[in-house]
Design a protein around this motif. Structure first.
Motif, PDB file in Angstrom:
ATOM      1  N   ARG A   1       0.813  -1.212   0.000  1.00 57.32           N
ATOM      2  CA  ARG A   1       0.000   0.000   0.000  1.00 57.32           C
ATOM      3  C   ARG A   1       0.851   1.268   0.000  1.00 57.32           C
ATOM      4  O   ARG A   1       0.339   2.369   0.082  1.00 57.32           O
ATOM      5  N   GLY A   2       2.175   1.121  -0.035  1.00 52.51           N
ATOM      6  CA  GLY A   2       3.043   2.281  -0.156  1.00 52.51           C
ATOM      7  C   GLY A   2       3.648   2.775   1.138  1.00 52.51           C
ATOM      8  O   GLY A   2       4.143   3.897   1.214  1.00 52.51           O
ATOM      9  N   TYR A   3       3.631   1.964   2.178  1.00 48.17           N
ATOM     10  CA  TYR A   3       4.219   2.359   3.453  1.00 48.17           C
ATOM     11  C   TYR A   3       5.565   1.683   3.645  1.00 48.17           C
ATOM     12  O   TYR A   3       5.728   0.514   3.324  1.00 48.17           O
ATOM     13  N   ILE A   4       6.523   2.427   4.165  1.00 46.70           N
ATOM     14  CA  ILE A   4       7.817   1.870   4.529  1.00 46.70           C
ATOM     15  C   ILE A   4       7.709   1.435   5.984  1.00 46.70           C
ATOM     16  O   ILE A   4       7.384   2.239   6.860  1.00 46.70           O
ATOM     17  N   VAL A   5       7.949   0.176   6.248  1.00 52.02           N
ATOM     18  CA  VAL A   5       7.802  -0.351   7.606  1.00 52.02           C
ATOM     19  C   VAL A   5       9.186  -0.598   8.187  1.00 52.02           C
ATOM     20  O   VAL A   5       9.923  -1.447   7.697  1.00 52.02           O
ATOM     21  N   LYS A   6       9.535   0.154   9.215  1.00 47.17           N
ATOM     22  CA  LYS A   6      10.845  -0.017   9.840  1.00 47.17           C
ATOM     23  C   LYS A   6      10.827  -1.091  10.907  1.00 47.17           C
ATOM     24  O   LYS A   6      11.807  -1.783  11.110  1.00 47.17           O
ATOM     25  N   ASP A   7       9.715  -1.221  11.627  1.00 50.32           N
ATOM     26  CA  ASP A   7       9.657  -2.197  12.695  1.00 50.32           C
ATOM     27  C   ASP A   7       8.199  -2.519  12.996  1.00 50.32           C
ATOM     28  O   ASP A   7       7.322  -1.671  12.838  1.00 50.32           O
ATOM     29  N   ILE A   8       7.950  -3.730  13.406  1.00 51.14           N
ATOM     30  CA  ILE A   8       6.620  -4.141  13.842  1.00 51.14           C
ATOM     31  C   ILE A   8       6.809  -5.166  14.953  1.00 51.14           C
ATOM     32  O   ILE A   8       7.659  -6.038  14.866  1.00 51.14           O
ATOM     33  N   TYR A   9       6.062  -5.006  16.017  1.00 46.52           N
ATOM     34  CA  TYR A   9       6.212  -5.902  17.149  1.00 46.52           C
ATOM     35  C   TYR A   9       4.877  -6.024  17.877  1.00 46.52           C
ATOM     36  O   TYR A   9       3.952  -5.257  17.645  1.00 46.52           O
ATOM     37  N   LEU A  10       4.797  -6.983  18.754  1.00 41.04           N
ATOM     38  CA  LEU A  10       3.605  -7.197  19.566  1.00 41.04           C
ATOM     39  C   LEU A  10       4.014  -7.226  21.021  1.00 41.04           C
ATOM     40  O   LEU A  10       4.961  -7.924  21.399  1.00 41.04           O
ATOM     41  N   GLN A  11       3.333  -6.439  21.833  1.00 41.02           N
ATOM     42  CA  GLN A  11       3.633  -6.398  23.257  1.00 41.02           C
ATOM     43  C   GLN A  11       2.308  -6.431  24.023  1.00 41.02           C
ATOM     44  O   GLN A  11       1.475  -5.544  23.853  1.00 41.02           O
ATOM     45  N   PHE A  12       2.116  -7.445  24.835  1.00 45.73           N
ATOM     46  CA  PHE A  12       0.929  -7.525  25.673  1.00 45.73           C
ATOM     47  C   PHE A  12       1.235  -6.854  27.012  1.00 45.73           C
ATOM     48  O   PHE A  12       2.196  -7.205  27.684  1.00 45.73           O
ATOM     49  N   SER A  13       0.396  -5.888  27.387  1.00 46.41           N
ATOM     50  CA  SER A  13       0.690  -5.125  28.597  1.00 46.41           C
ATOM     51  C   SER A  13      -0.060  -5.636  29.820  1.00 46.41           C
ATOM     52  O   SER A  13       0.342  -5.365  30.938  1.00 46.41           O
ATOM     53  N   GLU A  14      -1.160  -6.345  29.598  1.00 51.84           N
ATOM     54  CA  GLU A  14      -1.882  -6.848  30.761  1.00 51.84           C
ATOM     55  C   GLU A  14      -2.488  -8.208  30.465  1.00 51.84           C
ATOM     56  O   GLU A  14      -2.671  -8.588  29.320  1.00 51.84           O
ATOM     57  N   ARG A  15      -2.772  -8.899  31.511  1.00 47.69           N
ATOM     58  CA  ARG A  15      -3.336 -10.239  31.400  1.00 47.69           C
ATOM     59  C   ARG A  15      -4.550 -10.304  32.305  1.00 47.69           C
ATOM     60  O   ARG A  15      -4.452 -10.057  33.498  1.00 47.69           O
ATOM     61  N   VAL A  16      -5.703 -10.610  31.729  1.00 47.93           N
ATOM     62  CA  VAL A  16      -6.928 -10.690  32.519  1.00 47.93           C
ATOM     63  C   VAL A  16      -7.583 -12.043  32.288  1.00 47.93           C
ATOM     64  O   VAL A  16      -7.371 -12.684  31.258  1.00 47.93           O
ATOM     65  N   GLU A  17      -8.372 -12.461  33.226  1.00 45.90           N
ATOM     66  CA  GLU A  17      -9.114 -13.707  33.083  1.00 45.90           C
ATOM     67  C   GLU A  17     -10.313 -13.459  32.175  1.00 45.90           C
ATOM     68  O   GLU A  17     -10.993 -12.446  32.299  1.00 45.90           O
ATOM     69  N   CYS A  18     -10.552 -14.383  31.271  1.00 44.16           N
ATOM     70  CA  CYS A  18     -11.705 -14.235  30.390  1.00 44.16           C
ATOM     71  C   CYS A  18     -12.802 -15.206  30.815  1.00 44.16           C
ATOM     72  O   CYS A  18     -12.541 -16.216  31.461  1.00 44.16           O
ATOM     73  N   ASN A  19     -14.012 -14.871  30.424  1.00 46.16           N
ATOM     74  CA  ASN A  19     -15.137 -15.732  30.755  1.00 46.16           C
ATOM     75  C   ASN A  19     -15.584 -16.503  29.514  1.00 46.16           C
ATOM     76  O   ASN A  19     -14.984 -16.379  28.446  1.00 46.16           O
ATOM     77  N   GLU A  20     -16.635 -17.279  29.645  1.00 43.43           N
ATOM     78  CA  GLU A  20     -17.114 -18.121  28.538  1.00 43.43           C
ATOM     79  C   GLU A  20     -17.554 -17.274  27.346  1.00 43.43           C
ATOM     80  O   GLU A  20     -17.325 -17.630  26.198  1.00 43.43           O
ATOM     81  N   TYR A  21     -18.163 -16.126  27.616  1.00 45.61           N
ATOM     82  CA  TYR A  21     -18.590 -15.210  26.549  1.00 45.61           C
ATOM     83  C   TYR A  21     -17.389 -14.720  25.742  1.00 45.61           C
ATOM     84  O   TYR A  21     -17.452 -14.636  24.525  1.00 45.61           O
ATOM     85  N   ASP A  22     -16.289 -14.402  26.417  1.00 48.06           N
ATOM     86  CA  ASP A  22     -15.073 -13.961  25.733  1.00 48.06           C
ATOM     87  C   ASP A  22     -14.542 -15.042  24.800  1.00 48.06           C
ATOM     88  O   ASP A  22     -14.113 -14.755  23.686  1.00 48.06           O
ATOM     89  N   VAL A  23     -14.556 -16.279  25.266  1.00 48.26           N
ATOM     90  CA  VAL A  23     -14.055 -17.391  24.458  1.00 48.26           C
ATOM     91  C   VAL A  23     -14.942 -17.602  23.225  1.00 48.26           C
ATOM     92  O   VAL A  23     -14.445 -17.802  22.119  1.00 48.26           O
ATOM     93  N   ILE A  24     -16.260 -17.522  23.395  1.00 49.95           N
ATOM     94  CA  ILE A  24     -17.187 -17.668  22.267  1.00 49.95           C
ATOM     95  C   ILE A  24     -16.957 -16.558  21.249  1.00 49.95           C
ATOM     96  O   ILE A  24     -16.890 -16.804  20.040  1.00 49.95           O
ATOM     97  N   ASN A  25     -16.821 -15.328  21.719  1.00 55.90           N
ATOM     98  CA  ASN A  25     -16.545 -14.206  20.810  1.00 55.90           C
ATOM     99  C   ASN A  25     -15.215 -14.367  20.108  1.00 55.90           C
ATOM    100  O   ASN A  25     -15.073 -14.042  18.934  1.00 55.90           O
ATOM    101  N   PHE A  26     -14.208 -14.845  20.830  1.00 60.59           N
ATOM    102  CA  PHE A  26     -12.893 -15.063  20.241  1.00 60.59           C
ATOM    103  C   PHE A  26     -12.992 -16.024  19.055  1.00 60.59           C
ATOM    104  O   PHE A  26     -12.439 -15.766  17.991  1.00 60.59           O
ATOM    105  N   GLU A  27     -13.714 -17.120  19.245  1.00 62.99           N
ATOM    106  CA  GLU A  27     -13.878 -18.101  18.165  1.00 62.99           C
ATOM    107  C   GLU A  27     -14.616 -17.486  16.978  1.00 62.99           C
ATOM    108  O   GLU A  27     -14.271 -17.725  15.826  1.00 62.99           O
ATOM    109  N   LYS A  28     -15.627 -16.668  17.248  1.00 64.12           N
ATOM    110  CA  LYS A  28     -16.385 -16.006  16.180  1.00 64.12           C
ATOM    111  C   LYS A  28     -15.482 -15.053  15.395  1.00 64.12           C
ATOM    112  O   LYS A  28     -15.467 -15.063  14.163  1.00 64.12           O
ATOM    113  N   PHE A  29     -14.722 -14.226  16.099  1.00 63.51           N
ATOM    114  CA  PHE A  29     -13.829 -13.267  15.446  1.00 63.51           C
ATOM    115  C   PHE A  29     -12.720 -13.981  14.675  1.00 63.51           C
ATOM    116  O   PHE A  29     -12.308 -13.537  13.612  1.00 63.51           O
TER     117      PHE A  29
END
Length: 95
Positions: free
Chosen positions: A44-72
């Motif tokens: 698309r015309g962008y110069i990418v110098k760096d890309i990374y993933l950093q998770f800053s927090e960890r929370v407990e998920c419930n059954e609804y979160d897991v169902i949505n995760f599978e849908k997404f």
């Protein structure tokens, strides 16, 4: 061309993991995925110098979160297939 611009791409990402192993959330963010994201941005015309993933927090998920995760995830797989289908289309001209 007159200007060279510098910016940052911000993305809030979430994932669902078992949590029993350390750094399990990073397993899917491998070199192949990193290279695919960079290639899409560069196409698309962008110069990418760096890309990374950093998770800053960890929370407990419930059954609804897991169902949505599978849908997404399924919806994302469908959208990714559309992108890959565009890339892999070959055209031939027969004279």
């Amino acid at each position: 061309m007159k200007a060279k611009c510098h910016g940052q791409l911000g993305v809030n990402v979430y994932t669902v993991v078992d949590g029993s192993r350390k750094d399990e959330e990073y397993e899917q963010f491998d070199t192949e995925l990193r290279n695919e994201i960079i290639a899409l941005l560069q196409a698309r015309g962008y110069i990418v110098k760096d890309i990374y993933l950093q998770f800053s927090e960890r929370v407990e998920c419930n059954e609804y979160d897991v169902i949505n995760f599978e849908k997404f995830k399924k919806e994302g797989e469908r959208k990714a297939q559309d992108v890959y289908s565009k890339v892999n289309t070959e055209r031939f001209r027969i004279d």
